[in-house]
Design an enzyme around this catalytic site. Sequence first.
Site, PDB file in Angstrom:
ATOM      1  CD  GLU A 148      35.562  -9.235  25.397  1.00  0.00           C
ATOM      2  OE1 GLU A 148      35.645  -9.351  24.154  1.00  0.00           O
ATOM      3  OE2 GLU A 148      34.943  -8.315  25.937  1.00  0.00           O
ATOM      4  CD  GLU A 192      39.872  -9.099  30.457  1.00  0.00           C
ATOM      5  OE1 GLU A 192      39.774  -9.015  29.217  1.00  0.00           O
ATOM      6  OE2 GLU A 192      39.839  -8.111  31.225  1.00  0.00           O
ATOM      7  CB  CYS A 222      33.920  -4.787  20.531  1.00  0.00           C
ATOM      8  SG  CYS A 222      34.115  -6.384  21.251  1.00  0.00           S
ATOM      9  CB  SER A 234      37.213  -6.752  28.361  1.00  0.00           C
ATOM     10  OG  SER A 234      38.253  -7.374  27.640  1.00  0.00           O
ATOM     11  CE  LYS A 280      35.603  -0.653  15.832  1.00  0.00           C
ATOM     12  NZ  LYS A 280      36.314  -1.349  16.910  1.00  0.00           N
ATOM     13  CD  GLU A 305      39.129   0.989  18.593  1.00  0.00           C
ATOM     14  OE1 GLU A 305      38.743   0.664  17.455  1.00  0.00           O
ATOM     15  OE2 GLU A 305      38.963   0.270  19.595  1.00  0.00           O
ATOM     16  CD  GLU A 359      44.671   4.771  24.742  1.00  0.00           C
ATOM     17  OE1 GLU A 359      43.599   4.800  25.328  1.00  0.00           O
ATOM     18  OE2 GLU A 359      45.306   5.809  24.459  1.00  0.00           O
ATOM     19  CB  CYS A 406      28.549  -3.187  13.975  1.00  0.00           C
ATOM     20  SG  CYS A 406      29.548  -3.350  15.451  1.00  0.00           S
TER      21      CYS A 406
END
Lengths: 574, 160
Positions: free
Chosen positions: A278, A281, A298, A318, A357, A360, A365, A502
């Site tokens: 990151e 990037e 994230c 990102s 999550k 996710e 993908e 989190c």
Amino acid sequence: MITLEVDGRSIEANAGETILTALKREGIHIPTLCYMEGLPPSGACRICVVEVDGAPNLTPSCSYPVAEGMKIRTSTQKVIEARKTIVRLLLSNHPDDCLYCSRNGKCDLQKLAQDLGIRRRLYHGKKTSRPMDVSSPAIIRDPEKCILCGRCVRMCEEIQGVSAIDFIGRGSRAFIGTAFDEGLNVSSCINCGQCILVCPTGALSERSYLNEVTAALADPDKMVVVQHAPAVSVTLAEEFDIKAGKDVDGQMVAALRRVGFDRVFDTSFSADLTIMEEASELAQRIKTGGVLPMMTSCSPGWIKFVEQFYPSLIPNVSTCKSPQQMMGAMIKSFFAEREGLDPSKIVSVSIMPCTAKKFECTRPEMAPNNIPDVDYVLTTRELGQLLHMFGIDLNAMDEEEADTPFGERSTAGKIFGASGGVMEAAVRTAHYLLTGKELPGLEIQPLRGLKGAKELHIEVDGLKIGAAVVSGMGNARVLLDQVCDGRDDLQFIEIMTCPGGCINGGGQPLGADLDAVRARMKMLYKIDREEDVRVSHKNKWITRLYDEFLGQPLGELSHRLLHTHYSKRDDLLQ
Amino acid sequence: MTDTGIDLILEKHSGAGRDALIPILQQVQAEKGYLSRETVARVGKHLNLPASKIYGVATFYNQFRFHPLGKYHITVCRGTACHVKGSGKVLDMAMKQLKLKPGQTSRDRMFSLEVVACMGACGLAPVVNINGEFHAKVTPQKLAMIIDQCREEELTNAEG
């Protein structure tokens, strides 16, 4: 200052505050159901009533302001009877299946009934009959256990700015549901699970994958690999009745091995990996005039949020996968190769503070060649249950270390668990990448703390960098609207779905107030203060991973395994 | 997704806030006969309100429908006078004959059934209204006959 008389003794209160907050500060416990810390009172449930001298009726303490000389009695016969009646009425429309309920032992309604000594059903009536909503990969809703306190609705609307659910219908037929009463999976729900944290009953819970995981553990043909997120080790102890703020990293690793996981990895390692990718990037976007401000990726709740509500900002996000998915991708590529294993023989489990999550890891993908990077996600709560099920006492464990090659971490990866942590870790590494020198002092205080929005403006080698950190999607909306309106002094934005990050995720132990969340956060920063490797680029195994496998950040292999893209969601009903 | 009828209504309410929600929903329903998922989404975008909120408000009131009306829209009064005169049994008969629950529309869009609290025609109780036409002192048998007549009319229309 105002003086009140409460149950015959005198206490002080601030002008303008409610009776409830004044009493709470004095250590006087008043039961509540619909009350939510930090939000205006709704005064719906009436369980918090007290007697105020001169008032014609019982007074709801959550919404009534204090006044000079007020005389309050908190537990007279009249008050107790009123509370009992309320609980009895709620129970009259509640399933009697506590033994089978996910909230058994942690339920506010159950505790109230117990505290008030309710021993038999006094009111009999027709009970609500509605099917469970099991459509979501992350969250299960059971409307029959709902007491209509409205806390989930307020969390979803007022804190998270999502409004996936609301009150539907009216009177005795009212219930909580999505638009057109469809499944959560096709609603605008971002799976953050904050509704679960505020639900007083078992009406909301995470979708549990414990059965799948225990089946995999029992299968001799599978290698079961587990990763645990940075924010789990500082909260798991609460599932064993230890006060918030204790780190049990070593004991947890030992316990996971005892349960039968073949390898235990630390998601903080892949958080370090995320930082390498990151930060590179970001540097590349700044150098080549790419889309700015870059936004972190994230937090999967935020990813669904941006896809639904701010699709024009998707290019800002990102392309890095989240640390969970990076770890998953590494396990099924580099690790599988190293071990000489077919990726399909590996079951990859992750322990997360998060319900999103679970969503996710089911995204298409995130499953190259139809092999998902991560197979099952368990929340901190589910891990607590798994350990209890296997008869493991966390306190009795001797500390053990996580496995190679993904067990070593820097503390920069560890502080991902608190809002501001990703940014702090990224700034540390970006500073090194840009100047070749470490950031003096390393700690960035303005980015720490539980405030919903934080900013930092620094100059690195003549380059002005504006960084913003927001947590809670309501706070994110404010900043995103500014960006959409052309605000251009920011280069990098960290966005966490849950308020505080989190450590306050939707999969964390229940019943945590603001003080508990703060204690969790302090523990993360204590770990950061006390260890030696505090920057991601100094993680030895990260260096080895690039040398032996990945090549370099943003390289060809990185792009294939560690990066992804997101796209606009045309959900009709947002 | 353009719909000129709805566009015109929303144009009249340009710059409106959330307080305009109910008038807009009423006008949309008057135009379309019911509130579809698409129209709720459109109104939501216009007023910057989430769909769940609009659905929540709309389901609070009896006046809003979420299914298209049938060709024969049958309204059974369940007000006090009609209740005393036996409208409960009339409604049961309607549900049995049409295989519909109140608020539903048949798959062939021929019939829709609705329950209202009072039509203000208590002297004629029990009252049933079909497409605006009042039927007085309706017994279950009489209603079954009326429904049969509607079906026959449709058959002759189809043949003719």
